[in-house]
Design an enzyme around this catalytic site. Structure first.
Site, PDB file in Angstrom:
ATOM      1  N   ASP A   1      -7.825 106.695  46.364  1.00  9.82           N
ATOM      2  CA  ASP A   1      -8.586 106.587  47.600  1.00  9.82           C
ATOM      3  C   ASP A   1      -7.661 106.166  48.749  1.00  9.82           C
ATOM      4  OD1 ASP A   1     -10.901 107.041  46.070  1.00  9.82           O
ATOM      5  OD2 ASP A   1     -11.135 104.901  45.678  1.00  9.82           O
TER       6      ASP A   1
ATOM      7  N   ASP B   1      -9.007 111.071  45.816  1.00  8.22           N
ATOM      8  CA  ASP B   1     -10.387 111.000  45.339  1.00  8.22           C
ATOM      9  C   ASP B   1     -11.270 110.819  46.568  1.00  8.22           C
ATOM     10  OD1 ASP B   1     -12.600 110.858  43.648  1.00  8.22           O
ATOM     11  OD2 ASP B   1     -12.400 108.709  43.368  1.00  8.22           O
TER      12      ASP B   1
ATOM     13  N   ASP C   1     -14.061 104.133  49.633  1.00  9.24           N
ATOM     14  CA  ASP C   1     -15.011 103.739  48.606  1.00  9.24           C
ATOM     15  C   ASP C   1     -15.361 102.266  48.797  1.00  9.24           C
ATOM     16  OD1 ASP C   1     -15.061 106.213  47.477  1.00  9.24           O
ATOM     17  OD2 ASP C   1     -14.273 105.617  45.523  1.00  9.24           O
TER      18      ASP C   1
ATOM     19  N   ARG D   1     -20.505 113.064  50.710  1.00  6.04           N
ATOM     20  CA  ARG D   1     -20.377 111.625  50.966  1.00  6.04           C
ATOM     21  C   ARG D   1     -20.097 111.349  52.447  1.00  6.04           C
ATOM     22  NH1 ARG D   1     -16.645 109.335  45.952  1.00  6.04           N
ATOM     23  NH2 ARG D   1     -17.863 110.264  44.247  1.00  6.04           N
TER      24      ARG D   1
END
Length: 673
Positions: free
Chosen positions: A176, A198, A202, A249
């Site tokens: 991330d 990724d 997050d 997302r």
């Protein structure tokens, strides 16, 4: 000789007697920025809904250095404020300070390449990590906040390029840009996240009091994921972000207690034909989500909610959208928690494109005393060889300390943030008896390209109360080139302001405008080419009926046609009539090639000026110097045999522009004309 106390600049006494108290929030935004309106602060451990309801929304400050939204609640998020400020340019330094137990403000200069590829840089509590200008980067690496981490600010960075070719879903790596688990009080602001392994961002496992603002999420599959927990505790504000070229997302919010999205821009969604996992904003689980005044352009499933979630949407613009546009339930009312101001949805694309992502002005303003206890500490934090303009913003107060700006730290603006230059005073009281003339200076500027505005510089050594051999007491000494003083005051007696250069044949230039200079003996002196424009010069009385002092003492190199120019200004004095000189020629150490050049033009002179205003010094005749007047006026102006006058023809080559231009065409005056 009897000495009298200096007549100080009217209003200087209004300056505070002590430095104003430290503010708790980190201030690395714009100088003079408006403070955000305080939100109702809940005690840690209480629901923010228990806090007092805010009554007014803050003004829209795009670069405020104080967090807003949920990160401002329950005591607020201050990052490393109060800790040491460091500038890093390599992975080892960044990792060391980021993981340290003490608070730090960590300024990231330039690009930091992380090795091994995809590695974590662990960020501990009480940290601010901020890019210097718009070039601070972390490449091939992740910032990782472990469970229990608290009070972190990450601003003005680009984090990029840990993508593993062929791993579009990030199933084999977890690289991330920023990952945080079970943290509280985090502000992610004005960053750019792109092309990682990724997720870009997050925020997991019941993280609380988080604000994500003015970021760019670009060219990636999974942009911003929140939750992955059975609880519903996360409170998050997401505003003014640009999601461009992402697939999903945007965000995905799983079991968030409160997710407030406003003024975000969604564009250029990845169009890969995926009927489910290409979407905009998703309220999952028991999330309560509110979306306001956002702009969705060409987005599939722009906002959707699970049957167990609640989603309220109001005021957004949806252009060319398809699929799910879910709204149900009451969710919550964000204004029950904090104040905020909405931008019109139609203005969001332009605003977000302009103001999101890293900005040159963020991370280049160093606040005193909010982040640095002293002006010197802020100057010390500027990187050596600095090429990005840095502002040292000095809050109103009296700072009794010396300041030195070394030659290695150019491109600095010293900015007083009070309403008046007398509100912010840098002062000390050393005479030349204790450290020599240079050592007496309250402020010394050896660097090039330094500007000072809205400040008072003072040396308040009381020459009337002491009988010393060396009573020179400088408020300011400069040796750098391209120095500007605007709306400044220089207070002292003998040798108040010295504008010099590193050596006789080196020409340095100084421009002083809309300022005030006071003193008695040689109080504007040195060999730098110096222009004083639109200013007030006060010649102080020493109590003599015949000789109270000398305004100038130039030591111009004979090869330099331009020494001192005082123009469009006013000289005032409390000295008796006919008791003050305009100047005398200074030959340091008897140097014969230091031949003063002074022109006073279009300036009012008081009755205190002598009819023969130029005089000899240390055996050197004033008549061998280059002293002239042009169109002076007032009771002290007259034409006599001892007052050389410049001709109209000569005056055309002795303007402000001529004095300052040099070989590089420097023209700091141009923006005023």
């Amino acid at each position: 000789m009897k000495h009298f106390r200096s007549k100080r600049l009217p209003g200087a006494g209004r300056a505070l007697a002590a430095v104003v108290g430290l503010v708790t929030a980190l201030c690395l935004g714009s100088a003079g920025e408006a403070a955000a309106a305080p939100a109702g602060a809940a005690r840690p451990g209480t629901a923010p809904a228990d806090a007092a309801r805010p009554s007014a929304a803050p003004a829209a400050d795009r670069f405020s250095s104080r967090p807003h939204g949920f990160a401002s609640l329950a005591g607020g998020t201050t990052g490393g404020a109060g800790g040491k400020v460091v500038t890093v340019a390599d992975q080892a330094s960044l990792a060391r300070y980021a993981a340290a137990p003490e608070p730090y403000v960590i300024r990231v200069s330039g690009s930091t390449d992380v090795e091994p590829f995809g590695s974590d840089i662990v960020v501990g509590s009480d940290k601010t990590i901020i890019g210097v200008g718009d070039t601070g980067e972390i490449v091939h690496g992740e910032l990782h906040l472990k469970p229990g981490t608290s009070n972190v600010i990450i601003r003005n960075l680009t984090i990029r390029d840990s993508y593993v070719e062929g791993d579009w879903d990030g199933k084999t790596t977890d690289f991330d840009a920023i990952q945080m688990d079970a943290v509280d009080h985090v502000w992610i602001d004005h960053n750019r996240f792109t092309h990682m392994g990724d997720g870009l961002l997050d925020i997991r496992k019941d993280s609380r009091y988080v604000t994500v603002s003015y970021n760019r999420f670009t060219h990636h599959n999974k942009a911003l994921g929140i939750g992955w927990t059975d609880n519903a505790e996360t409170q998050i504000t997401i505003d003014h972000n640009w999601f461009s070229g992402t697939k999903q997302r945007n965000p995905s919010a799983d079991n968030c207690a409160y997710a407030h999205l406003y003024n975000n821009y969604f564009s250029n969604q990845v169009t890969d034909g995926d009927p489910v996992w290409t979407y905009g904003s998703w309220a999952r689980g028991r999330t309560k989500m509110v979306i306001e005044n956002s702009y969705y352009d060409g987005v599939q499933h722009p906002h959707q909610a699970d049957a167990t979630a609640e989603l309220v949407q109001r005021g957004s613009i949806l252009r060319n959208t398809t699929g799910r546009h879910d709204t149900w339930g009451d969710a919550f009312e964000p204004r029950e928690f904090y104040a905020y101001r909405l931008d019109p949805a139609a203005a969001v694309p332009a605003l977000v494109q302009r103001f999101s992502g890293p900005q040159r002005r963020i991370g280049t303003v160093l606040h005193v005393p909010a982040d640095y206890p002293t002006v010197q500490a802020a100057v010390d934090a500027v990187p050596n060889g600095n090429t990005v303009p840095v502002t040292v913003a000095v809050a109103p107060g009296t700072y009794r300390a010396k300041v030195f700006v070394p030659a290695t730290k150019p491109n600095i603006l010293l900015q007083g943030t009070g309403q008046d230059r007398s509100d912010t005073v840098i002062v000390y009281d050393t005479p030349a008896e204790y450290g020599g003339s240079t050592g007496s200076a309250t402020v010394r500027i050896a660097a090039n390209d330094v500007t000072a505005r809205n400040l008072t510089f003072s040396n308040d050594f009381d020459e009337a109360a002491h009988e010393l051999n060396g009573e020179q007491a400088l408020a300011m000494k400069t040796t750098g080139d391209r120095i500007v003083f605007e709306n400044t005051a220089f207070l002292g007696n003998q040798d108040t302001l010295m504008t010099d250069s590193p050596k006789l044949t080196t020409i340095s230039r100084v421009y002083i405008r809309d300022s005030y200079i006071e003193g008695d003996v040689d109080f504007i002196y040195g060999r730098a080419t110096t222009v004083v424009e639109r200013s007030v010069i006060k010649a102080l009385s020493r109590g003599s009926a015949t000789n109270n002092g000398y305004i100038t003492a130039a030591s111009t190199w004979k090869g330099n046609p331009y020494g001192f120019l005082i123009t469009d200004s006013r000289v005032v004095s409390d000295a008796p009539a006919g008791s003050f000189h305009l100047g005398r020629p200074w030959h340091p150490g008897g140097e014969p090639d230091a031949v003063a050049q002074v022109l006073i033009r279009d300036t009012e002179l008081p009755a205190a000026v002598k009819a023969s205003p130029w005089t000899d010094m240390s055996g050197f005749s004033w008549k061998d110097a280059r002293f002239t007047e042009y169109h002076t006026y007032g009771p002290g102006a007259q034409v006599t045999a001892d007052r050389p006058q410049m001709s109209d023809e000569e005056a055309r080559s002795y303007t402000v522009a001529d004095y300052l231009a040099g070989a590089d065409g420097w023209a700091p005056h141009a923006r005023h004309h």
